[in-house]
Design a protein around this motif. Structure first.
Motif, PDB file in Angstrom:
ATOM      1  N   ARG A 261       0.836  -1.200   0.000  1.00 52.49           N
ATOM      2  CA  ARG A 261       0.000   0.000   0.000  1.00 52.49           C
ATOM      3  C   ARG A 261       0.873   1.252   0.000  1.00 52.49           C
ATOM      4  O   ARG A 261       1.931   1.290   0.639  1.00 52.49           O
ATOM      5  N   PRO A 262       0.406   2.301  -0.697  1.00 56.57           N
ATOM      6  CA  PRO A 262       1.150   3.572  -0.638  1.00 56.57           C
ATOM      7  C   PRO A 262       1.130   4.172   0.766  1.00 56.57           C
ATOM      8  O   PRO A 262       2.044   4.904   1.143  1.00 56.57           O
ATOM      9  N   ASP A 263       0.080   3.854   1.523  1.00 51.66           N
ATOM     10  CA  ASP A 263      -0.026   4.328   2.907  1.00 51.66           C
ATOM     11  C   ASP A 263       0.199   3.162   3.873  1.00 51.66           C
ATOM     12  O   ASP A 263      -0.536   2.983   4.830  1.00 51.66           O
ATOM     13  N   ARG A 264       1.231   2.379   3.601  1.00 47.48           N
ATOM     14  CA  ARG A 264       1.455   1.163   4.381  1.00 47.48           C
ATOM     15  C   ARG A 264       1.657   1.491   5.859  1.00 47.48           C
ATOM     16  O   ARG A 264       2.127   2.582   6.220  1.00 47.48           O
ATOM     17  N   PRO A 265       1.318   0.530   6.729  1.00 49.63           N
ATOM     18  CA  PRO A 265       1.543   0.727   8.167  1.00 49.63           C
ATOM     19  C   PRO A 265       3.037   0.737   8.474  1.00 49.63           C
ATOM     20  O   PRO A 265       3.836   0.115   7.763  1.00 49.63           O
ATOM     21  N   THR A 266       3.405   1.413   9.550  1.00 46.95           N
ATOM     22  CA  THR A 266       4.802   1.406   9.983  1.00 46.95           C
ATOM     23  C   THR A 266       5.096   0.221  10.894  1.00 46.95           C
ATOM     24  O   THR A 266       6.256  -0.109  11.113  1.00 46.95           O
ATOM     25  N   GLY A 267       4.046  -0.377  11.414  1.00 48.40           N
ATOM     26  CA  GLY A 267       4.207  -1.558  12.247  1.00 48.40           C
ATOM     27  C   GLY A 267       3.127  -2.567  11.937  1.00 48.40           C
ATOM     28  O   GLY A 267       1.996  -2.190  11.582  1.00 48.40           O
ATOM     29  N   VAL A 268       3.459  -3.868  12.055  1.00 48.77           N
ATOM     30  CA  VAL A 268       2.483  -4.936  11.804  1.00 48.77           C
ATOM     31  C   VAL A 268       2.523  -5.916  12.970  1.00 48.77           C
ATOM     32  O   VAL A 268       3.581  -6.449  13.315  1.00 48.77           O
ATOM     33  N   PHE A 269       1.373  -6.122  13.571  1.00 44.81           N
ATOM     34  CA  PHE A 269       1.212  -7.136  14.602  1.00 44.81           C
ATOM     35  C   PHE A 269       0.500  -8.331  13.998  1.00 44.81           C
ATOM     36  O   PHE A 269      -0.624  -8.207  13.512  1.00 44.81           O
ATOM     37  N   ALA A 270       1.157  -9.481  14.014  1.00 47.26           N
ATOM     38  CA  ALA A 270       0.549 -10.723  13.526  1.00 47.26           C
ATOM     39  C   ALA A 270       0.147 -11.572  14.725  1.00 47.26           C
ATOM     40  O   ALA A 270       0.897 -11.690  15.695  1.00 47.26           O
ATOM     41  N   ALA A 271      -1.024 -12.162  14.658  1.00 42.22           N
ATOM     42  CA  ALA A 271      -1.584 -12.896  15.800  1.00 42.22           C
ATOM     43  C   ALA A 271      -0.943 -14.257  16.030  1.00 42.22           C
ATOM     44  O   ALA A 271      -1.356 -14.993  16.929  1.00 42.22           O
ATOM     45  N   SER A 272       0.055 -14.616  15.249  1.00 40.75           N
ATOM     46  CA  SER A 272       0.866 -15.810  15.509  1.00 40.75           C
ATOM     47  C   SER A 272       2.239 -15.578  14.909  1.00 40.75           C
ATOM     48  O   SER A 272       2.399 -14.812  13.958  1.00 40.75           O
ATOM     49  N   ASP A 273       3.231 -16.249  15.451  1.00 39.71           N
ATOM     50  CA  ASP A 273       4.590 -16.102  14.927  1.00 39.71           C
ATOM     51  C   ASP A 273       4.705 -16.625  13.508  1.00 39.71           C
ATOM     52  O   ASP A 273       5.494 -16.110  12.710  1.00 39.71           O
ATOM     53  N   GLU A 274       3.960 -17.671  13.191  1.00 42.87           N
ATOM     54  CA  GLU A 274       4.026 -18.201  11.829  1.00 42.87           C
ATOM     55  C   GLU A 274       3.596 -17.142  10.815  1.00 42.87           C
ATOM     56  O   GLU A 274       4.233 -16.974   9.769  1.00 42.87           O
ATOM     57  N   MET A 275       2.535 -16.423  11.114  1.00 39.80           N
ATOM     58  CA  MET A 275       2.118 -15.344  10.219  1.00 39.80           C
ATOM     59  C   MET A 275       3.128 -14.204  10.242  1.00 39.80           C
ATOM     60  O   MET A 275       3.405 -13.585   9.199  1.00 39.80           O
ATOM     61  N   ALA A 276       3.696 -13.911  11.411  1.00 42.58           N
ATOM     62  CA  ALA A 276       4.698 -12.845  11.500  1.00 42.58           C
ATOM     63  C   ALA A 276       5.927 -13.175  10.655  1.00 42.58           C
ATOM     64  O   ALA A 276       6.495 -12.294   9.986  1.00 42.58           O
ATOM     65  N   ILE A 277       6.348 -14.438  10.665  1.00 39.69           N
ATOM     66  CA  ILE A 277       7.464 -14.861   9.820  1.00 39.69           C
ATOM     67  C   ILE A 277       7.111 -14.658   8.349  1.00 39.69           C
ATOM     68  O   ILE A 277       7.954 -14.239   7.538  1.00 39.69           O
ATOM     69  N   GLY A 278       5.851 -14.908   7.984  1.00 41.86           N
ATOM     70  CA  GLY A 278       5.406 -14.646   6.618  1.00 41.86           C
ATOM     71  C   GLY A 278       5.483 -13.172   6.273  1.00 41.86           C
ATOM     72  O   GLY A 278       5.885 -12.795   5.159  1.00 41.86           O
TER      73      GLY A 278
END
Length: 337
Positions: free
Chosen positions: A235-252
């Motif tokens: 996204r052009p207005d991408r977030p500066t931080g991302v919280f993923a509800a599991s580590d597997e998704m965070a690794i993705g």
């Protein structure tokens, strides 16, 4: 294979007498018992565990119902439970639903558990009233892992609080536009809704607006995390931080950032929940939960109930909530200026 009749024929005794001698029951003299045991050993007779269990009315088996055995969390809880059960001479009977609603129906509604097990562990499923009624009708100890089920034995973490801890960490670092990777999970898996609620609660408490477009389904898999992370970070207005509800998704999400040539944490911060066995390898900030211990405690709960003199303990089940903690690693930092 040598059977009890072979031992009886060798000794010219009845099978009933041989059976009583081998099982240590009264009514058999010490000398007869010794002769029977010596002959059984000489002939290579091995008693049938299933027959002994049938006679006692116990199966020495605990069922574990798992939404998806290939997922890291479920497999780790399963490992912890099996370690404890094995130490106490219990076998584990696995019901892997593999994300199938039909399989769930067969296990809970079609009587698959009846007379086959001494206790049941249910992992991360929010049971329906009908399922609770079926479990209650079994008349055996039941413990839920990773689910809040009032009046039943449970072992879990506070998923909503864990999500608040993660989101608060990003807010404290200065992030104001925070994406969320979660999703409905599978089969009413309980964590997704609670973790989403914790994320939204932290935003509200900090006075930050809720932007539904920043909440993306990651299917609680690495592949889903890559797809969700790509959607957020392109996204052009991408977030500066991302919280993923599991580590597997965070690794993705970390992989998606790498593919988009974004630096972590200089361009985007990423964190998850679990403390997956690969989290430290990816230098991933996470909210750690004691996964193996949840399986161990759940197994001890049902074993304690099986060893109780009556059923009182079953009607006063323990509600155990284990603590979580933030592990800050290199994947989170202040937002880009």
């Amino acid at each position: 294979m040598t059977g009890i009749k072979d031992v009886a024929n060798e000794l010219k005794m009845s099978t009933a007498t041989v059976s009583r001698a081998l099982r240590g029951l009264p009514g058999v003299s010490a000398s007869t018992r010794e002769r029977v045991q010596q002959t059984a050993r000489a002939l290579g007779y091995v008693p049938s565990p299933s027959a002994a269990r049938l006679a006692s009315g116990q199966t020495n088996t605990v069922a574990v119902v798992v939404p998806w055995v290939t997922r890291w969390f479920f497999a780790s809880v399963l490992q912890g439970a099996e370690e404890v059960l094995r130490e106490h001479g219990y076998d584990l009977l696995l019901y892997n639903l593999a994300g199938s609603a039909d399989a769930r129906h067969r296990v809970f509604e079609a009587g698959r558990l009846t007379k086959r097990v001494d206790a049941v562990l249910v992992l991360s499923l929010q049971p329906t009233e009908a399922e609770l009624a079926r479990l209650e009708a079994l008349g055996c100890p039941v413990t839920f892992v990773g689910a809040n089920v009032p009046d039943w034995a449970t072992v879990r973490i506070d998923d909503e609080q864990a999500a608040r801890t993660a989101t608060d960490h990003l807010i404290e670092l200065g992030h104001r536009r925070i994406g969320y990777v979660g999703g409905p999970g599978v089969l009413d898996f309980t964590a997704p809704n609670a973790r989403e609620a914790g994320y939204r609660s932290s935003l509200a408490r900090a006075g930050l607006p809720h932007d539904a477009s920043l909440e993306v389904d990651g299917a609680f898999t690495v592949t889903g995390g890559i797809e969700a992370g790509t959607r957020l970070l392109e996204r052009p207005d991408r977030p500066t931080g991302v919280f993923a509800a599991s580590d597997e998704m965070a690794i993705g999400v970390l992989q998606a950032a790498r593919q988009l040539e974004l630096r972590v944490p200089e361009d985007v911060s990423v964190l998850g929940i679990d403390d997956h066995e690969l989290a430290s390898f990816f230098d991933l900030t996470t909210v750690a939960q004691p996964v193996l211990e949840q399986g161990r405690l759940a197994a001890r709960q049902v074993l304690d109930a099986l060893g109780a003199s009556g059923t009182e303990q079953w009607w006063q089940p323990a509600q155990v909530i284990l603590p979580t903690r933030l592990l800050q690693r290199g994947s989170t930092g202040p937002p880009p200026s």
